[in-house]
Motif scaffolding. Structure first.
Motif, short mmCIF file in Angstrom:
data_model
loop_
_atom_site.label_atom_id
_atom_site.label_comp_id
_atom_site.label_asym_id
_atom_site.label_seq_id
_atom_site.Cartn_x
_atom_site.Cartn_y
_atom_site.Cartn_z
N ASN A 297 0.83 -1.20 0.00
CA ASN A 297 0.00 0.00 0.00
C ASN A 297 0.87 1.25 0.00
O ASN A 297 2.07 1.20 0.23
CB ASN A 297 -0.98 -0.01 1.18
N LYS A 298 0.24 2.39 -0.26
CA LYS A 298 0.98 3.65 -0.33
C LYS A 298 1.68 3.99 0.98
O LYS A 298 2.77 4.52 0.99
CB LYS A 298 0.04 4.78 -0.71
N GLY A 299 1.03 3.70 2.12
CA GLY A 299 1.64 4.00 3.42
C GLY A 299 2.94 3.28 3.64
O GLY A 299 3.91 3.86 4.13
N ALA A 300 2.99 2.00 3.27
CA ALA A 300 4.22 1.22 3.44
C ALA A 300 5.34 1.78 2.56
O ALA A 300 6.49 1.85 2.98
CB ALA A 300 3.97 -0.24 3.13
N GLY A 301 5.01 2.18 1.35
CA GLY A 301 6.01 2.77 0.45
C GLY A 301 6.53 4.10 0.98
O GLY A 301 7.72 4.39 0.91
N PHE A 302 5.63 4.91 1.52
CA PHE A 302 6.02 6.19 2.10
C PHE A 302 6.95 5.97 3.28
O PHE A 302 7.99 6.63 3.40
CB PHE A 302 4.77 6.97 2.53
N GLU A 303 6.61 5.04 4.16
CA GLU A 303 7.45 4.76 5.33
C GLU A 303 8.82 4.24 4.91
O GLU A 303 9.83 4.63 5.48
CB GLU A 303 6.75 3.76 6.24
N ARG A 304 8.85 3.37 3.93
CA ARG A 304 10.13 2.84 3.45
C ARG A 304 11.01 3.97 2.91
O ARG A 304 12.21 4.02 3.16
CB ARG A 304 9.88 1.78 2.37
N GLN A 305 10.40 4.91 2.17
CA GLN A 305 11.15 6.04 1.63
C GLN A 305 11.68 6.94 2.74
O GLN A 305 12.80 7.44 2.67
CB GLN A 305 10.28 6.84 0.66
N LEU A 306 10.89 7.17 3.79
CA LEU A 306 11.35 7.97 4.93
C LEU A 306 12.57 7.35 5.59
O LEU A 306 13.52 8.05 5.94
CB LEU A 306 10.24 8.12 5.97
N ARG B 24 14.79 5.49 4.23
CA ARG B 24 15.95 5.73 3.34
C ARG B 24 16.40 7.18 3.38
O ARG B 24 17.58 7.46 3.56
CB ARG B 24 15.60 5.34 1.91
N ASP B 25 15.45 8.11 3.20
CA ASP B 25 15.79 9.53 3.11
C ASP B 25 16.41 10.08 4.39
O ASP B 25 17.33 10.89 4.34
CB ASP B 25 14.55 10.36 2.77
N TYR B 26 15.89 9.68 5.52
CA TYR B 26 16.35 10.22 6.81
C TYR B 26 17.31 9.28 7.54
O TYR B 26 17.68 9.56 8.69
CB TYR B 26 15.16 10.57 7.69
N LYS B 27 17.68 8.18 6.88
CA LYS B 27 18.65 7.23 7.45
C LYS B 27 18.24 6.78 8.85
O LYS B 27 19.01 6.81 9.80
CB LYS B 27 20.05 7.82 7.44
N LEU B 28 17.00 6.33 8.96
CA LEU B 28 16.45 5.87 10.25
C LEU B 28 16.73 4.37 10.41
O LEU B 28 15.84 3.57 10.62
CB LEU B 28 14.94 6.13 10.30
N VAL B 29 18.00 4.01 10.32
CA VAL B 29 18.40 2.61 10.41
C VAL B 29 19.41 2.43 11.53
O VAL B 29 20.07 3.37 11.95
CB VAL B 29 19.00 2.11 9.08
N GLY B 30 19.51 1.23 12.02
CA GLY B 30 20.46 0.91 13.08
C GLY B 30 19.73 0.46 14.33
O GLY B 30 18.51 0.57 14.44
N ARG C 52 1.35 8.36 19.63
CA ARG C 52 2.11 7.53 18.70
C ARG C 52 3.07 8.41 17.91
O ARG C 52 2.69 9.45 17.40
CB ARG C 52 1.17 6.82 17.73
N TYR C 53 4.33 7.99 17.84
CA TYR C 53 5.33 8.65 17.01
C TYR C 53 5.76 7.68 15.92
O TYR C 53 5.78 6.46 16.11
CB TYR C 53 6.55 9.05 17.84
N ASP C 54 6.13 8.23 14.77
CA ASP C 54 6.55 7.39 13.65
C ASP C 54 7.91 6.75 13.88
O ASP C 54 8.15 5.63 13.45
CB ASP C 54 6.55 8.19 12.35
N SER C 55 8.81 7.46 14.55
CA SER C 55 10.12 6.89 14.84
C SER C 55 10.68 7.48 16.13
O SER C 55 10.30 8.57 16.56
CB SER C 55 11.09 7.13 13.68
#
Length: 66
Positions: free
Chosen positions: A2-11, A13-19, A42-45
């Protein structure tokens, strides 16, 4: 997907929210002055090392972190 999952995946990547310090879709309990639970937010990250909370919106040209 869905669009929401794609948007979250892009965020991510763009903001380097990994680790190991980053968590997605974090709920924070809210308490009043007497210590009684009055709700949740609720917070997204969330980054547990830096204590950074982010909330993203998809209704504009650029997502913005808060």
């Amino acid at each position: 997907m869905n669009k929401g999952a794609g948007f979250e995946r892009q965020l991510v990547r763009d903001y380097k929210l990994v680790g190991p310090d980053w968590f997605c879709e974090v709920y924070v309990e809210l308490f009043d002055a007497e210590g009684n639970k009055v709700g949740e937010r609720r917070y997204d990250s969330y980054n547990k090392r830096t204590k950074e909370f982010n909330e993203f919106k998809s209704n504009s040209n650029e997502p913005c972190a808060s």
